[in-house]
Write a protein that holds these residues in place. Structure first.
Motif, mmCIF file in Angstrom:
data_model
loop_
_atom_site.group_PDB
_atom_site.id
_atom_site.type_symbol
_atom_site.label_atom_id
_atom_site.label_comp_id
_atom_site.label_asym_id
_atom_site.label_seq_id
_atom_site.Cartn_x
_atom_site.Cartn_y
_atom_site.Cartn_z
ATOM 1 N N GLU A 167 -52.161 11.107 70.546
ATOM 2 C CA GLU A 167 -52.621 11.283 71.926
ATOM 3 C C GLU A 167 -51.813 10.411 72.886
ATOM 4 O O GLU A 167 -51.434 10.855 73.976
ATOM 5 N N ALA A 168 -51.533 9.180 72.479
ATOM 6 C CA ALA A 168 -50.736 8.288 73.321
ATOM 7 C C ALA A 168 -49.312 8.821 73.473
ATOM 8 O O ALA A 168 -48.718 8.742 74.569
ATOM 9 N N TYR A 173 -47.451 22.655 73.801
ATOM 10 C CA TYR A 173 -46.480 21.587 73.554
ATOM 11 C C TYR A 173 -45.201 22.037 72.839
ATOM 12 O O TYR A 173 -44.302 21.221 72.633
ATOM 13 N N SER A 219 -55.197 8.816 67.683
ATOM 14 C CA SER A 219 -54.959 8.003 68.874
ATOM 15 C C SER A 219 -53.470 7.830 69.134
ATOM 16 O O SER A 219 -53.012 7.848 70.288
ATOM 17 N N SER A 260 -48.976 0.476 73.115
ATOM 18 C CA SER A 260 -50.140 1.107 73.737
ATOM 19 C C SER A 260 -51.288 1.356 72.770
ATOM 20 O O SER A 260 -52.439 1.521 73.193
ATOM 21 N N LEU A 302 -48.357 11.997 73.305
ATOM 22 C CA LEU A 302 -48.395 13.178 74.169
ATOM 23 C C LEU A 302 -48.522 12.780 75.632
ATOM 24 O O LEU A 302 -47.851 13.347 76.504
ATOM 25 N N ASP A 303 -49.361 11.813 75.914
ATOM 26 C CA ASP A 303 -49.528 11.346 77.292
ATOM 27 C C ASP A 303 -48.216 10.789 77.846
ATOM 28 O O ASP A 303 -47.827 11.062 78.988
ATOM 29 N N ALA A 304 -47.532 10.007 77.022
ATOM 30 C CA ALA A 304 -46.315 9.334 77.481
ATOM 31 C C ALA A 304 -45.135 10.293 77.619
ATOM 32 O O ALA A 304 -44.290 10.128 78.510
ATOM 33 N N ASP A 363 -45.188 13.852 77.746
ATOM 34 C CA ASP A 363 -45.420 15.184 78.317
ATOM 35 C C ASP A 363 -44.455 15.489 79.462
ATOM 36 O O ASP A 363 -43.909 16.591 79.561
#
Length: 208
Positions: A105-106, A140, A102, A68, A108-110, A112
């Motif tokens: 962030e990727a 988190y 980045s 990603s 955390l998005d995946a 969470d």
């Protein structure tokens, strides 16, 4: 069942050994905990760590994360010194390029949706955290995300006064490589003090 896991960047072979030596040189007669080894607690830069539910598939998530974010085959991070972090931590502080932001962030998005928020330690004393660290921890369960993200290699933990003295005298004890190279991503089991105790999945950086 809740599993305490993390995602990390792992150093190449030369810098893995350099981090192990650095821990021993900095600690000297006050060995830092836990000891870093090439086949046990691996030196690493945490991207994220926390409590996850059983539905998480580390290998699949690591592959998705690696795909990603466009990553070079090696990430080079400048060292900014040996720093003290409350309470009792000794870190090798590293640069925070946009690439690492980045990547986090990727992650955390995946991940969470897999976090077991009921397992967060709501009793933890965060009085010595910065405000961004408290915000990160509340959201988190991990101190270093977003504005508070502070890339580092954990060299270990000691009593408060010992840790502060080791950081103060670090320049006399060790020569720190100015740049550190990382060539792998890993999903790991957290051990003592959040150590990289067991590798569950690993993949090289760069395109699959």
């Amino acid at each position: 069942m809740t599993r305490w896991l993390g995602i990390a960047l792992l150093p190449d072979a030369a810098h893995l050994q350099a981090a192990i030596r650095l821990q021993r040189e900095i600690g000297g007669e006050h060995p830092l905990r836990p000891p870093l080894t090439p086949d046990g607690n691996l030196p690493h830069v945490t991207v994220f760590q926390g409590p996850f539910n059983d539905a998480l598939d580390p290998k699949a998530e690591l592959e998705k994360l690696g795909d990603s974010v466009p990553l070079p085959s090696a990430v080079r991070l400048a060292a900014s010194g040996i720093v003290y972090q409350p309470t009792g931590w000794v870190f090798l502080s590293l640069a925070k390029p946009r690439l690492l932001m980045s990547l986090q962030e990727a992650a955390l998005d995946a991940l969470d949706g897999h976090l077991d928020r009921a397992a967060f330690d709501r009793t933890k004393d965060t009085s010595r955290f910065s405000e961004p660290e408290r915000t990160s921890f509340a959201r988190y369960g991990y101190r270093y995300t977003g504005e508070a993200y502070a890339p580092h290699i954990t060299l270990g933990r000691a009593e408060e006064d010992v840790a502060q003295e080791l950081v103060r005298t670090a320049p006399e004890r060790a020569s720190i490589p100015p740049e550190w190279v990382f060539d792998r991503l890993s999903f790991y089991v957290m051990g003592e003090h959040g150590a990289h105790a067991e590798t569950l999945a690993e993949r090289p950086l760069g395109p699959a």
